[in-house]
Design a protein around this motif. Structure first.
Motif, PDB file in Angstrom:
ATOM      1  N   VAL A 125       0.821  -1.220   0.000  1.00 22.25           N
ATOM      2  CA  VAL A 125       0.000   0.000   0.000  1.00 22.25           C
ATOM      3  C   VAL A 125       0.855   1.271   0.000  1.00 22.25           C
ATOM      4  O   VAL A 125       0.541   2.234  -0.694  1.00 22.25           O
ATOM      5  CB  VAL A 125      -0.974  -0.003   1.204  1.00 22.25           C
ATOM      6  CG1 VAL A 125      -1.676   1.343   1.333  1.00 22.25           C
ATOM      7  CG2 VAL A 125      -2.010  -1.098   1.026  1.00 22.25           C
ATOM      8  N   GLU A 126       1.981   1.245   0.731  1.00 19.60           N
ATOM      9  CA  GLU A 126       2.840   2.433   0.749  1.00 19.60           C
ATOM     10  C   GLU A 126       3.361   2.764  -0.656  1.00 19.60           C
ATOM     11  O   GLU A 126       3.433   3.923  -1.041  1.00 19.60           O
ATOM     12  CB  GLU A 126       4.029   2.231   1.710  1.00 19.60           C
ATOM     13  CG  GLU A 126       3.681   2.526   3.162  1.00 19.60           C
ATOM     14  CD  GLU A 126       2.879   3.816   3.325  1.00 19.60           C
ATOM     15  OE1 GLU A 126       3.353   4.875   2.872  1.00 19.60           O
ATOM     16  OE2 GLU A 126       1.758   3.768   3.874  1.00 19.60           O
ATOM     17  N   GLY A 127       3.719   1.725  -1.396  1.00 20.08           N
ATOM     18  CA  GLY A 127       4.193   1.917  -2.769  1.00 20.08           C
ATOM     19  C   GLY A 127       3.081   2.456  -3.654  1.00 20.08           C
ATOM     20  O   GLY A 127       3.313   3.329  -4.501  1.00 20.08           O
ATOM     21  N   LEU A 128       1.867   1.940  -3.455  1.00 18.55           N
ATOM     22  CA  LEU A 128       0.720   2.439  -4.231  1.00 18.55           C
ATOM     23  C   LEU A 128       0.531   3.936  -3.986  1.00 18.55           C
ATOM     24  O   LEU A 128       0.290   4.700  -4.910  1.00 18.55           O
ATOM     25  CB  LEU A 128      -0.558   1.688  -3.829  1.00 18.55           C
ATOM     26  CG  LEU A 128      -0.601   0.181  -4.112  1.00 18.55           C
ATOM     27  CD1 LEU A 128      -1.928  -0.409  -3.646  1.00 18.55           C
ATOM     28  CD2 LEU A 128      -0.394  -0.115  -5.597  1.00 18.55           C
ATOM     29  N   ALA A 133      10.021   3.816 -10.380  1.00 22.43           N
ATOM     30  CA  ALA A 133      11.071   2.796 -10.198  1.00 22.43           C
ATOM     31  C   ALA A 133      11.295   2.547  -8.709  1.00 22.43           C
ATOM     32  O   ALA A 133      11.354   1.399  -8.255  1.00 22.43           O
ATOM     33  CB  ALA A 133      12.367   3.245 -10.879  1.00 22.43           C
ATOM     34  N   ASP A 134      11.373   3.638  -7.929  1.00 19.06           N
ATOM     35  CA  ASP A 134      11.580   3.479  -6.490  1.00 19.06           C
ATOM     36  C   ASP A 134      10.384   2.807  -5.810  1.00 19.06           C
ATOM     37  O   ASP A 134      10.547   2.018  -4.880  1.00 19.06           O
ATOM     38  CB  ASP A 134      11.852   4.833  -5.823  1.00 19.06           C
ATOM     39  CG  ASP A 134      13.284   5.319  -6.079  1.00 19.06           C
ATOM     40  OD1 ASP A 134      14.085   4.540  -6.624  1.00 19.06           O
ATOM     41  OD2 ASP A 134      13.579   6.473  -5.735  1.00 19.06           O
ATOM     42  N   ALA A 135       9.172   3.148  -6.276  1.00 19.85           N
ATOM     43  CA  ALA A 135       7.975   2.557  -5.660  1.00 19.85           C
ATOM     44  C   ALA A 135       7.882   1.068  -5.956  1.00 19.85           C
ATOM     45  O   ALA A 135       7.417   0.286  -5.132  1.00 19.85           O
ATOM     46  CB  ALA A 135       6.723   3.268  -6.148  1.00 19.85           C
ATOM     47  N   LEU A 136       8.310   0.671  -7.141  1.00 21.97           N
ATOM     48  CA  LEU A 136       8.233  -0.738  -7.534  1.00 21.97           C
ATOM     49  C   LEU A 136       9.385  -1.560  -6.953  1.00 21.97           C
ATOM     50  O   LEU A 136       9.285  -2.774  -6.845  1.00 21.97           O
ATOM     51  CB  LEU A 136       8.256  -0.863  -9.065  1.00 21.97           C
ATOM     52  CG  LEU A 136       7.004  -0.370  -9.797  1.00 21.97           C
ATOM     53  CD1 LEU A 136       7.273  -0.256 -11.288  1.00 21.97           C
ATOM     54  CD2 LEU A 136       5.824  -1.302  -9.553  1.00 21.97           C
ATOM     55  N   ALA A 137      10.469  -0.892  -6.592  1.00 23.85           N
ATOM     56  CA  ALA A 137      11.637  -1.609  -6.065  1.00 23.85           C
ATOM     57  C   ALA A 137      11.352  -2.121  -4.656  1.00 23.85           C
ATOM     58  O   ALA A 137      10.705  -1.432  -3.870  1.00 23.85           O
ATOM     59  CB  ALA A 137      12.846  -0.675  -6.035  1.00 23.85           C
ATOM     60  N   PRO A 138      11.821  -3.330  -4.330  1.00 23.45           N
ATOM     61  CA  PRO A 138      11.678  -3.792  -2.950  1.00 23.45           C
ATOM     62  C   PRO A 138      12.583  -2.973  -2.035  1.00 23.45           C
ATOM     63  O   PRO A 138      13.515  -2.320  -2.499  1.00 23.45           O
ATOM     64  CB  PRO A 138      12.148  -5.246  -3.019  1.00 23.45           C
ATOM     65  CG  PRO A 138      12.975  -5.358  -4.257  1.00 23.45           C
ATOM     66  CD  PRO A 138      12.496  -4.291  -5.202  1.00 23.45           C
TER      67      PRO A 138
END
Lengths: 212, 212
Positions: free
Chosen positions: B61-64, B85-90
């Protein structure tokens, strides 16, 4: 060595080691006295594999069990790898109305790639079918299943490279470990590298582009 | 349309839609009367994106939230893609003792690939460093970090292909959606295809091999 040393050498906490022992993922140690059980290099090695599978591969406990069972049964290395493929594959999502059609498409893609050694009941045939179903179902950003073609060629090249590079001096469990580690680690490497490369290449096309 | 129709059209359950509204992931609808709120195509579209990100991309959710925020701010499409890219990265695993060295290696790999538009503080620089650290730390099945080279070339080819194929008629949110869907869906496609290809190619080498 004692369980505390086993934990130190592998970086796996003692409670996790005890859990793996209870679940049968780690063979019992050699019980010298009621209070002293000896562990050896087999345990170090197995824990190394389990650590990678959990940390990098995100493989659930059920998958770990199937992999360990496969490593301990007879059969060719090829058979062993087939079991590993199913253990590493995610559970395919429940089929929607288009699944029969996309399963036929998945089978056609595999046949067209020349991958005729893939079992009819491979879990990944359904995973590919499920992805094709999803790709076709996007109302707002539809994708053409034909877009998959370049990825087939790339997967073929990757797999040839990886199978060819396995160390022939290893025993069957060693080969399994190497194959899994390679597959899991380099899947994560490739995903990371691809995000980095997209950040770079998006600059060429979109550096000045402020569109609405 | 009402929330019930929005749910039907997108396949997203009403409680999930309400959750997205509370979390600010979905814009408020148009409140016509205290009991009737109207939703429109923007909501359908956003729910389509959220569904893919959750189901396929496993984005937390934080990435969303970061993705949605980035989609709504100004800046170039390239800037938007960098946030994505940062949001999708683990989240990179905590550094071990070798991290400073592997971070330098990661930076060298990126520089050598010519990816000079990647931000210094890109999350994936640390992810690459963490993977290199892990690759070098395998006691029982060591891998040479130099093995990463062929994957760099492959990631470069993939990224060029994907950036070049984005539909130029889309607005910025449309481009973002298409890029993310492509990245997430085709990462999963490639991993599945690679397992299938390995099952096939392992037959060539190991069909008769029953080694201990």
């Amino acid at each position: 060595m004692r369980i505390s040393e086993l934990s130190e050498r592998t970086g796996v906490p003692v409670p996790t080691i005890k859990y793996y022992l209870r679940e049968g993922l780690l063979p019992e140690g050699d019980k010298r006295t009621p209070r002293l059980t000896e562990y050896d290099d087999r345990h170090v090695r197995r824990l190394g594999l389990l650590r990678v599978l959990r940390d990098v591969g995100d493989v659930p406990v059920e998958g770990l069990k199937r992999l360990v069972a496969a490593a301990e049964t007879r059969g060719t290395v090829h058979d062993l790898f087939a079991v590993a493929a199913d253990a590493l594959a995610p559970t395919p999502p429940a089929p929607g109305p288009g699944r029969a059609e996309t399963r036929a498409m998945a089978d056609a893609i595999i046949a067209h790639a020349g991958w005729d050694r893939v079992r009819e009941d491979s879990v990944d045939r359904d995973n590919l079918a499920a992805t094709l179903e999803m790709v076709g179902s996007f109302d707002t950003h539809p994708r053409d299943p034909a877009e998959i073609a370049p990825y087939v060629a790339m997967a073929d090249r990757l797999a040839r490279h990886e199978i060819a590079n396995l160390d022939d001096h290893k025993d069957r469990v060693g080969l399994l470990e190497e194959m899994i580690v390679g597959q899991v680690v380099f899947a994560s490497v490739l995903t990371t590298l691809r995000r980095l490369a997209e950040e770079h290449h998006s600059h060429e096309r979109f550096a000045e582009d402020q569109r609405d």
